[in-house]
Design a protein around this motif. Structure first.
Motif, short mmCIF file in Angstrom:
data_model
loop_
_atom_site.label_atom_id
_atom_site.label_comp_id
_atom_site.label_asym_id
_atom_site.label_seq_id
_atom_site.Cartn_x
_atom_site.Cartn_y
_atom_site.Cartn_z
N ILE A 152 10.79 1.91 -4.15
CA ILE A 152 9.93 1.91 -5.35
C ILE A 152 8.62 1.18 -5.03
O ILE A 152 7.53 1.67 -5.33
N ILE A 153 8.74 0.03 -4.37
CA ILE A 153 7.53 -0.74 -4.00
C ILE A 153 6.64 0.09 -3.07
O ILE A 153 5.44 0.21 -3.26
N HIS A 154 7.26 0.70 -2.05
CA HIS A 154 6.51 1.49 -1.06
C HIS A 154 5.76 2.64 -1.72
O HIS A 154 4.57 2.84 -1.48
N GLU A 155 6.46 3.38 -2.56
CA GLU A 155 5.84 4.56 -3.17
C GLU A 155 4.79 4.16 -4.22
O GLU A 155 3.76 4.84 -4.35
N CYS A 156 5.06 3.08 -4.96
CA CYS A 156 4.05 2.63 -5.94
C CYS A 156 2.81 2.10 -5.23
O CYS A 156 1.68 2.30 -5.71
N ALA A 157 2.98 1.45 -4.07
CA ALA A 157 1.82 0.98 -3.31
C ALA A 157 0.99 2.18 -2.83
O ALA A 157 -0.25 2.17 -2.90
N ASP A 158 1.66 3.23 -2.37
CA ASP A 158 0.96 4.47 -1.98
C ASP A 158 0.16 5.02 -3.18
O ASP A 158 -1.00 5.41 -3.03
N LEU A 159 0.81 5.03 -4.33
CA LEU A 159 0.17 5.57 -5.54
C LEU A 159 -1.04 4.73 -5.93
O LEU A 159 -2.12 5.27 -6.22
N ILE A 160 -0.87 3.42 -5.92
CA ILE A 160 -1.98 2.52 -6.30
C ILE A 160 -3.16 2.68 -5.34
O ILE A 160 -4.31 2.74 -5.75
N TYR A 161 -2.86 2.77 -4.03
CA TYR A 161 -3.94 2.99 -3.06
C TYR A 161 -4.73 4.26 -3.42
O TYR A 161 -5.97 4.24 -3.47
N HIS A 162 -4.02 5.35 -3.71
CA HIS A 162 -4.72 6.60 -4.01
C HIS A 162 -5.48 6.52 -5.34
O HIS A 162 -6.56 7.11 -5.48
N LEU A 163 -4.94 5.79 -6.32
CA LEU A 163 -5.69 5.57 -7.57
C LEU A 163 -6.95 4.76 -7.30
O LEU A 163 -8.02 5.04 -7.86
N PHE A 164 -6.84 3.78 -6.41
CA PHE A 164 -8.02 2.99 -6.03
C PHE A 164 -9.08 3.89 -5.38
O PHE A 164 -10.28 3.73 -5.62
N VAL A 165 -8.64 4.83 -4.54
CA VAL A 165 -9.60 5.74 -3.90
C VAL A 165 -10.31 6.56 -4.98
O VAL A 165 -11.54 6.70 -4.96
N LEU A 166 -9.55 7.04 -5.97
CA LEU A 166 -10.17 7.81 -7.06
C LEU A 166 -11.19 6.96 -7.83
O LEU A 166 -12.31 7.41 -8.10
N LEU A 167 -10.80 5.73 -8.15
CA LEU A 167 -11.70 4.85 -8.91
C LEU A 167 -12.97 4.56 -8.10
O LEU A 167 -14.09 4.69 -8.63
N ALA A 168 -12.79 4.18 -6.84
CA ALA A 168 -13.95 3.82 -6.01
C ALA A 168 -14.84 5.04 -5.79
O ALA A 168 -16.08 4.95 -5.88
N TYR A 169 -14.23 6.18 -5.53
CA TYR A 169 -15.00 7.41 -5.32
C TYR A 169 -15.79 7.78 -6.58
O TYR A 169 -16.88 8.35 -6.50
N SER A 170 -15.24 7.45 -7.74
CA SER A 170 -15.90 7.76 -9.02
C SER A 170 -16.95 6.71 -9.40
O SER A 170 -17.51 6.77 -10.50
#
Ligand SMILES: N=c1c2ncn([C@@H]3O[C@H](COP(=O)(O)OP(=O)(O)OP(=O)(O)O)[C@@H](O)[C@H]3O)c2ncn1[C@@H]1O[C@H](COP(=O)(O)O)[C@@H](O)[C@H]1O
Length: 100
Positions: A62-80
């Protein structure tokens, strides 16, 4: 420094400078519509993986997959063009509204 802020700043740097070999560069170097599609597709995949991990109930996964998800959300936020502080402000606003 807050490790999440540090990761966010690294992501911003990768988006700006596009170093070779960077996964963030791979996700974000394209015309903007395609880049957004690529990032959002990964968010969908990672969200599904997080859900499956939650259903299996294995904490490490759960930690591993949520960290992957948070990283990708961060990429979306930063890219935006969103700043880390703006994300914090949003959470802060919500915290203040609790209990009204
Ligand atoms: N936090 C992350 C991070 N989390 C996940 N990922 C990548 O996201 C991808 C996940 O896609 P997949 O699930 O398809 O990959 P996978 O390896 O098959 O799956 P898992 O085993 O990870 O579940 C992998 O390539 C991971 O390397 C990340 N890539 C980068 N970061 C951070 O971003 C910074 C910049 O990274 P680069 O852009 O690569 O320099 C790094 O220093 C890290 O701090």
């Amino acid at each position: 420094m807050d490790v999440l802020k540090e990761v966010f700043e690294i992501i911003k740097d990768r988006i700006k400078n596009k170093p070779e070999g960077s996964y963030t560069t791979y996700l974000t170097t394209d015309d903007s519509k395609r880049a957004i599609n690529k990032i959002c597709e990964k968010i969908g995949e990672e969200a599904t993986e997080a859900i499956l991990a939650a259903k299996d109930g294995i904490k490490r996964d759960i930690i591993h997959e949520c960290a992957d998800l948070i990283y990708h959300l961060f990429v979306l936020l930063a890219y935006s063009g969103v700043e880390y502080e703006e994300l914090l402000e949003e959470f802060e606003k919500r915290r203040k509204n609790v209990g009204r």
